[in-house]
Scaffold this active site. Structure first.
Site, mmCIF file in Angstrom:
data_model
loop_
_atom_site.group_PDB
_atom_site.id
_atom_site.type_symbol
_atom_site.label_atom_id
_atom_site.label_comp_id
_atom_site.label_asym_id
_atom_site.label_seq_id
_atom_site.Cartn_x
_atom_site.Cartn_y
_atom_site.Cartn_z
ATOM 1 C CG ASN A 138 -1.805 1.173 1.495
ATOM 2 O OD1 ASN A 138 -1.674 2.170 0.653
ATOM 3 N ND2 ASN A 138 -2.420 1.505 2.590
ATOM 4 C CD1 TRP A 139 3.373 0.840 -2.997
ATOM 5 C CD2 TRP A 139 3.703 2.077 -4.741
ATOM 6 N NE1 TRP A 139 4.175 0.193 -4.015
ATOM 7 C CE2 TRP A 139 4.363 0.809 -4.921
ATOM 8 C CE3 TRP A 139 3.511 3.119 -5.757
ATOM 9 C CZ2 TRP A 139 5.152 0.777 -6.372
ATOM 10 C CZ3 TRP A 139 4.428 2.692 -6.964
ATOM 11 C CH2 TRP A 139 5.029 1.599 -7.106
ATOM 12 C CE LYS A 140 0.133 3.358 4.861
ATOM 13 N NZ LYS A 140 0.407 3.260 6.002
ATOM 14 C CG HIS A 179 -5.719 2.046 5.119
ATOM 15 N ND1 HIS A 179 -5.281 3.199 5.967
ATOM 16 C CD2 HIS A 179 -4.701 1.235 5.103
ATOM 17 C CE1 HIS A 179 -3.958 2.487 6.415
ATOM 18 N NE2 HIS A 179 -3.561 1.445 5.700
ATOM 19 C CD GLU A 205 -2.464 5.555 6.712
ATOM 20 O OE1 GLU A 205 -2.457 5.612 5.403
ATOM 21 O OE2 GLU A 205 -1.816 4.996 7.198
ATOM 22 C CD GLU A 248 -3.354 -2.402 7.411
ATOM 23 O OE1 GLU A 248 -2.472 -2.714 6.692
ATOM 24 O OE2 GLU A 248 -3.813 -1.097 7.202
ATOM 25 N N GLY A 280 2.705 2.501 10.706
ATOM 26 C CA GLY A 280 3.636 3.460 10.532
ATOM 27 C C GLY A 280 4.392 3.942 11.887
ATOM 28 C CB SER A 292 5.358 -1.709 11.871
ATOM 29 O OG SER A 292 5.057 -0.352 12.142
ATOM 30 N N GLY A 316 2.967 -1.131 4.250
ATOM 31 C CA GLY A 316 3.303 0.294 3.972
ATOM 32 C C GLY A 316 4.405 0.668 3.541
ATOM 33 N N GLY A 317 5.192 1.348 4.418
ATOM 34 C CA GLY A 317 6.711 1.824 4.528
ATOM 35 C C GLY A 317 7.477 0.847 3.618
HETATM 36 P P1 13P Z 1 3.081 0.306 7.680
HETATM 37 O O1 13P Z 1 3.662 -1.132 7.080
HETATM 38 O O2 13P Z 1 3.950 1.611 7.117
HETATM 39 O O3 13P Z 1 3.220 0.300 9.234
HETATM 40 O O4 13P Z 1 1.722 0.633 7.105
HETATM 41 C C1 13P Z 1 0.827 -0.386 7.060
HETATM 42 C C2 13P Z 1 -0.319 -0.036 6.346
HETATM 43 O O5 13P Z 1 -1.204 0.761 6.831
HETATM 44 C C3 13P Z 1 -0.691 -0.663 5.254
HETATM 45 O O6 13P Z 1 -1.998 -0.562 4.637
#
Ligand code: 13P
Length: 255
Positions: A13-15, A98, A100, A170, A176, A216, A237-238
């Site tokens: 998930n590149w956000k 998600h 966010e 999640e 994050g 994470s 994510g990251g």
């Molecule tokens: P991180 O891997 O950066 O914690 O993000 C997880 C996430 O929200 C994937 O959708």
């Protein structure tokens, strides 16, 4: 319940990261590293990067997804993109719910259900995100929160349609933050989600159902998390923004 019945899915998930040119570059770096992976590999990218991503994945098994979709087919929804539009562009996956989106953009269990419905109606595969806030975990209501998110989002989804749904557990406090859930914490909730699916649908549906962990997940902790019986993949994510790290997670899922 038998893990071998399921193919792991590792999704990035590149956000809100990467321009189209950077998308091409990152996918070109990922491609050789994940060739021949024994799991499904997906990259979910910002809308403006979808075309660059679909072009870049050509010649590989990597699938492309969007990070959200609207529930209506079209209309006066400034700034939104519908599931129909995504499908017409050739997108295969979409993330719904998600945290966010729930936290910063007002998504509720009901709008998550509507987005999920629209995605399924348009033949998209859905990565439905659920998870508790830290304060809810501390209040020992994690499963109440997660169950109600799952039940509301899946209301009206048939067993056949469920084949196009993945749930990503999640925990919001692990996103994050570098604070991953322990493998046991991830397993506990992923297992409970599978049991919930068994109750709502059938044991066969639950056995075949993919439950990811997200929060994470990285190259160093992926092995331990993905070793768990009910953790069938990850939503990353990251670490999905760095080709070697993402590839290491894909490798861990391919064992
Ligand atoms: P991180 O891997 O950066 O914690 O993000 C997880 C996430 O929200 C994937 O959708």
């Amino acid at each position: 319940m038998n893990k071998s019945l399921r193919k792991a899915v590792i999704a990035g998930n590149w956000k809100m990261n990467k321009t189209p040119a950077e998308t091409t570059e990152l996918i070109n770096s990922i491609k050789p590293l994940v060739a021949g992976a024994d799991c499904e590999v997906v990259v979910c990218v910002p809308y403006i990067d979808l075309f660059a991503a679909m072009e870049a994945v050509k010649g590989s098994d990597i699938k492309v997804g969007a990070e959200n979709c609207h529930w209506a087919a079209s209309g006066a929804f400034t700034g939104e993109v519908s599931a129909q539009m995504l499908k017409a562009c050739g997108v295969e996956y979409v993330i719904t719910g998600h945290s966010e989106r729930r936290t910063y953009f007002g998504d509720t269990d009901k709008t998550v259900r509507d987005r999920t419905r629209a995605a399924l109606d348009n033949g998209l595969k859905v990565i439905l995100c659920v998870g508790e806030y830290l304060e809810q975990r501390e209040q020992n209501i994690t499963m109440e929160v997660v169950s109600s998110q799952v039940k509301i989002a899946l209301a009206g989804v048939t067993e056949e349609e469920l084949g196009n749904v993945i749930i990503a557990y999640e925990p919001v406090w692990a996103i994050g933050t570098g604070r991953t859930a322990t493998a046991d914490q991830a397993e506990e909730v992923c297992k409970a989600i599978r049991e919930l699916i068994a109750g709502l649908y059938s044991k066969e549906a639950a056995d075949a159902f993919v439950v990811q962990y997200g929060g994470s997940m990285n190259a160093s902790n992926a092995d331990e998390l993905l070793d768990k019986e009910d953790v069938d993949g990850g939503l990353i994510g990251g670490a999905s923004l760095k080709a070697p790290d993402f590839a290491a997670i894909v490798k861990a899922a391919s064992k």
